[in-house]
Design an enzyme around this catalytic site. Structure first.
Site, PDB file in Angstrom:
ATOM      1  NE  ARG A  17      18.595  41.828  50.112  1.00  0.00           N
ATOM      2  CZ  ARG A  17      19.012  42.017  48.853  1.00  0.00           C
ATOM      3  NH1 ARG A  17      19.246  40.955  48.089  1.00  0.00           N
ATOM      4  NH2 ARG A  17      19.179  43.224  48.380  1.00  0.00           N
ATOM      5  CG  HIS A  21      13.917  43.132  49.059  1.00  0.00           C
ATOM      6  ND1 HIS A  21      14.789  43.289  48.015  1.00  0.00           N
ATOM      7  CD2 HIS A  21      14.555  43.628  50.144  1.00  0.00           C
ATOM      8  CE1 HIS A  21      15.914  43.843  48.458  1.00  0.00           C
ATOM      9  NE2 HIS A  21      15.795  44.039  49.744  1.00  0.00           N
ATOM     10  CG  ASN A  49      13.785  43.056  44.246  1.00  0.00           C
ATOM     11  OD1 ASN A  49      14.214  43.043  45.399  1.00  0.00           O
ATOM     12  ND2 ASN A  49      12.563  43.482  43.932  1.00  0.00           N
ATOM     13  CG  HIS A 148      22.225  42.930  57.013  1.00  0.00           C
ATOM     14  ND1 HIS A 148      22.527  44.200  56.565  1.00  0.00           N
ATOM     15  CD2 HIS A 148      21.221  42.491  56.219  1.00  0.00           C
ATOM     16  CE1 HIS A 148      21.720  44.511  55.554  1.00  0.00           C
ATOM     17  NE2 HIS A 148      20.917  43.498  55.324  1.00  0.00           N
TER      18      HIS A 148
HETATM   19  C1  HEM Z   1      18.217  48.782  56.512  1.00  0.00           C
HETATM   20  C2  HEM Z   1      18.191  48.736  55.211  1.00  0.00           C
HETATM   21  C3  HEM Z   1      18.768  47.591  54.433  1.00  0.00           C
HETATM   22  C4  HEM Z   1      19.643  47.677  53.402  1.00  0.00           C
HETATM   23  C5  HEM Z   1      20.193  48.957  52.796  1.00  0.00           C
HETATM   24  C6  HEM Z   1      19.965  46.331  53.001  1.00  0.00           C
HETATM   25  C7  HEM Z   1      20.791  46.006  51.957  1.00  0.00           C
HETATM   26  C8  HEM Z   1      21.212  44.735  51.659  1.00  0.00           C
HETATM   27  C9  HEM Z   1      22.149  44.397  50.623  1.00  0.00           C
HETATM   28  C10 HEM Z   1      22.800  45.386  49.659  1.00  0.00           C
HETATM   29  C11 HEM Z   1      22.343  43.052  50.670  1.00  0.00           C
HETATM   30  C12 HEM Z   1      23.269  42.221  49.763  1.00  0.00           C
HETATM   31  C13 HEM Z   1      22.547  41.886  48.481  1.00  0.00           C
HETATM   32  C14 HEM Z   1      23.453  41.305  47.431  1.00  0.00           C
HETATM   33  O1  HEM Z   1      24.667  41.412  47.554  1.00  0.00           O
HETATM   34  O2  HEM Z   1      22.935  40.727  46.439  1.00  0.00           O
HETATM   35  C15 HEM Z   1      21.527  42.531  51.718  1.00  0.00           C
HETATM   36  C16 HEM Z   1      21.439  41.212  52.079  1.00  0.00           C
HETATM   37  C17 HEM Z   1      20.605  40.731  53.042  1.00  0.00           C
HETATM   38  N1  HEM Z   1      19.652  41.447  53.754  1.00  0.00           N
HETATM   39 FE1  HEM Z   1      19.499  43.436  53.812  1.00  0.00          FE
HETATM   40  N2  HEM Z   1      19.283  45.457  53.794  1.00  0.00           N
HETATM   41  C18 HEM Z   1      18.536  46.180  54.689  1.00  0.00           C
HETATM   42  C19 HEM Z   1      17.655  45.667  55.630  1.00  0.00           C
HETATM   43  C20 HEM Z   1      17.371  44.344  55.798  1.00  0.00           C
HETATM   44  C21 HEM Z   1      16.279  43.819  56.601  1.00  0.00           C
HETATM   45  C22 HEM Z   1      15.255  44.663  57.330  1.00  0.00           C
HETATM   46  C23 HEM Z   1      16.368  42.462  56.534  1.00  0.00           C
HETATM   47  C24 HEM Z   1      15.491  41.419  57.186  1.00  0.00           C
HETATM   48  C25 HEM Z   1      14.966  41.555  58.385  1.00  0.00           C
HETATM   49  C26 HEM Z   1      17.509  42.144  55.699  1.00  0.00           C
HETATM   50  C27 HEM Z   1      17.959  40.889  55.443  1.00  0.00           C
HETATM   51  C28 HEM Z   1      19.020  40.591  54.595  1.00  0.00           C
HETATM   52  C29 HEM Z   1      19.587  39.270  54.481  1.00  0.00           C
HETATM   53  C30 HEM Z   1      19.201  38.066  55.304  1.00  0.00           C
HETATM   54  C31 HEM Z   1      20.570  39.350  53.486  1.00  0.00           C
HETATM   55  C32 HEM Z   1      21.421  38.199  52.927  1.00  0.00           C
HETATM   56  C33 HEM Z   1      20.657  37.548  51.786  1.00  0.00           C
HETATM   57  C34 HEM Z   1      21.359  36.374  51.127  1.00  0.00           C
HETATM   58  O3  HEM Z   1      22.410  35.930  51.567  1.00  0.00           O
HETATM   59  O4  HEM Z   1      20.796  35.888  50.110  1.00  0.00           O
HETATM   60  N3  HEM Z   1      18.066  43.305  55.249  1.00  0.00           N
HETATM   61  N4  HEM Z   1      20.825  43.576  52.310  1.00  0.00           N
END
Ligand code: HEM
Length: 273
Positions: A17, A21, A49, A148
Site C-alpha cells: 500500500r 500511495h 495516509n 486487497h
Molecule cells: C482502488 C482504490 C483504492 C482504495 C479506495 C483503497 C482504500 C484502502 C483503504 C481505505 C484501506 C484501509 C486503510 C486503513 O484502514 O488504515 C486500504 C488498505 C490496503 N490497500 Fe487499498 N485502496 C485502493 C487501491 C489499492 C491498490 C491499488 C493497492 C495495491 C496494489 C492497495 C493495497 C492495499 C493494501 C495491501 C491494504 C492493507 C494495508 C495494511 O494492512 O496495512 N489498495 N486500502
C-alpha cells in the site's frame, strides 16, 4: 522483507500500500517517506495516509543495510518498489522483474495526496477516473484492487457499508458489525479478505462475487457495472489475475519516475540530502 514478514505477516500488505500511495502522488519518487519537520510539510499527514499507512521502519532498515553494502547508489523509491514485490511473493503471490533506476524526490505534495489518493467511498466511475489520471485503465484498477487480498482496514472506512448498504451478504455484515460498532471503535481492524488475509490469492474476487467486499470501493467492482465480468473471471482463474496484476504493478511503478539528474539518491529515506 523475509524477516519483517516473519515478525508480522501484515507488513507485506502495508508495504504494498505504501508503494501505491507513493506512486499516485507526484510519481514513484519516495515522496511519501519524507518526514514532516518545522519547515517541511510532507505527505504523511494527508488524510489518506495519517494513522493509516505503515511500514516506514521496514524501509529504513532495508535502506540502512543497502547503504552499508553499497552507499549512495540505490534510491528509496527503488527499494520501495522491490520491497512491495517481495512482500507479494513472500505471501504467496506472483513475482515479476521490477524496472529500476528511479531517483528520490526533494519535495513532497500533501495537497496532491489529499486530492489524488482514492477514497474508499468512491463509486466505480470516480475510481476509474482517479486511475485514468495516472495513466491506468479500468482493467488496471480491477487487477490492482486485488491487492486487497491481503491486509487490514479500520472500521471507520467500512462502517457505512456494513450498516447501510444492501449489496452485502447478511452473514458477512453481521460478522463485521461485531467488531465495528455503529459508534466508536473507529480504528478497530478487519481483514480486507476474510478468508485468507495473509495469503496473496484470488479470494478477493470470490468475496466480491459473494457480496463480501469490505470497502464500498471494493464492492463497486462487482455491482452490475463494467468490471463484473473481469471480477468473475479473476475469481475463477488465479493465473489470469496474477498475470494482469503483474502488468498493472509494473505500469503503476512507471508513473513519473525521476531519472537522470532529476531528484537524488537519498541517504536517509526520511529526509532530503
Ligand atoms: C482502488 C482504490 C483504492 C482504495 C479506495 C483503497 C482504500 C484502502 C483503504 C481505505 C484501506 C484501509 C486503510 C486503513 O484502514 O488504515 C486500504 C488498505 C490496503 N490497500 Fe487499498 N485502496 C485502493 C487501491 C489499492 C491498490 C491499488 C493497492 C495495491 C496494489 C492497495 C493495497 C492495499 C493494501 C495491501 C491494504 C492493507 C494495508 C495494511 O494492512 O496495512 N489498495 N486500502
Amino acid at each position: 522483507m523475509k524477516q519483517a514478514i516473519a515478525t508480522e505477516p501484515r507488513i507485506g500488505a502495508s508495504i504494498l500500500r505504501l508503494f501505491f500511495h507513493d506512486c499516485f502522488v507526484q510519481g514513484c519518487d519516495a515522496s511519501i517517506l519524507l518526514d514532516d519537520t518545522a519547515t517541511f510539510i510532507g505527505e504523511k499527514t494527508a488524510f489518506p495516509n495519517i494513522n493509516s499507512v505503515r511500514g516506514f521502519e521496514v524501509i529504513d532498515n532495508i535502506k540502512h543495510n543497502v547503504e552499508a553494502a553499497c552507499n549512495a547508489t540505490v534510491s528509496c523509491a527503488d527499494i520501495l518498489a522491490l520491497a512491495a514485490r517481495d512482500g507479494v511473493v513472500l505471501l504467496g503471490g506472483p513475482s515479476w522483474k521490477v524496472p529500476l533506476g528511479r531517483r528520490d524526490s526533494r519535495t513532497a505534495n500533501k495537497s496532491a495526496a489529499n486530492r489524488d489518493l482514492p477514497s474508499p467511498f468512491l463509486n466505480l466511475s470516480a475510481l476509474i477516473t482517479s486511475f485514468a489520471h495516472k495513466g491506468l485503465t479500468a482493467k488496471d484498477l480491477t487487477a490492482l484492487s486485488g491487492g486487497h487480498t491481503i491486509g487490514q482496514a479500520q472500521c471507520q472506512f467500512f462502517r457505512t457499508r456494513i450498516y447501510n448498504e444492501t449489496n452485502i451478504d447478511p452473514n458477512f455484515a453481521t460478522t463485521r458489525r461485531a467488531t465495528c460498532p455503529v459508534s466508536g471503535g473507529n480504528t478497530n481492524l478487519a481483514p480486507l479478505d476474510t478468508v485468507t488475509p495473509t495469503h496473496f490469492d484470488n479470494n478477493y474476487y470470490t468475496n466480491l462475487v459473494n457480496q463480501r467486499g469490505l470497502l464500498h470501493s471494493d464492492q463497486v467492482l462487482f455491482n452490475g457495472g463494467s468490471q463484473d465480468s473481469l471480477v468473475s473471471s479473476y475469481s475463477g482463474n488465479s493465473a489470469a489475475f496474477f498475470k494482469d496484476f503483474v502488468v498493472a504493478m509494473v505500469k503503476m511503478g512507471n508513473i513519473s519516475p525521476l531519472t537522470g539528474t532529476n531528484g537524488e539518491i537519498r541517504r536517509n529515506c526520511r529526509v532530503v540530502n
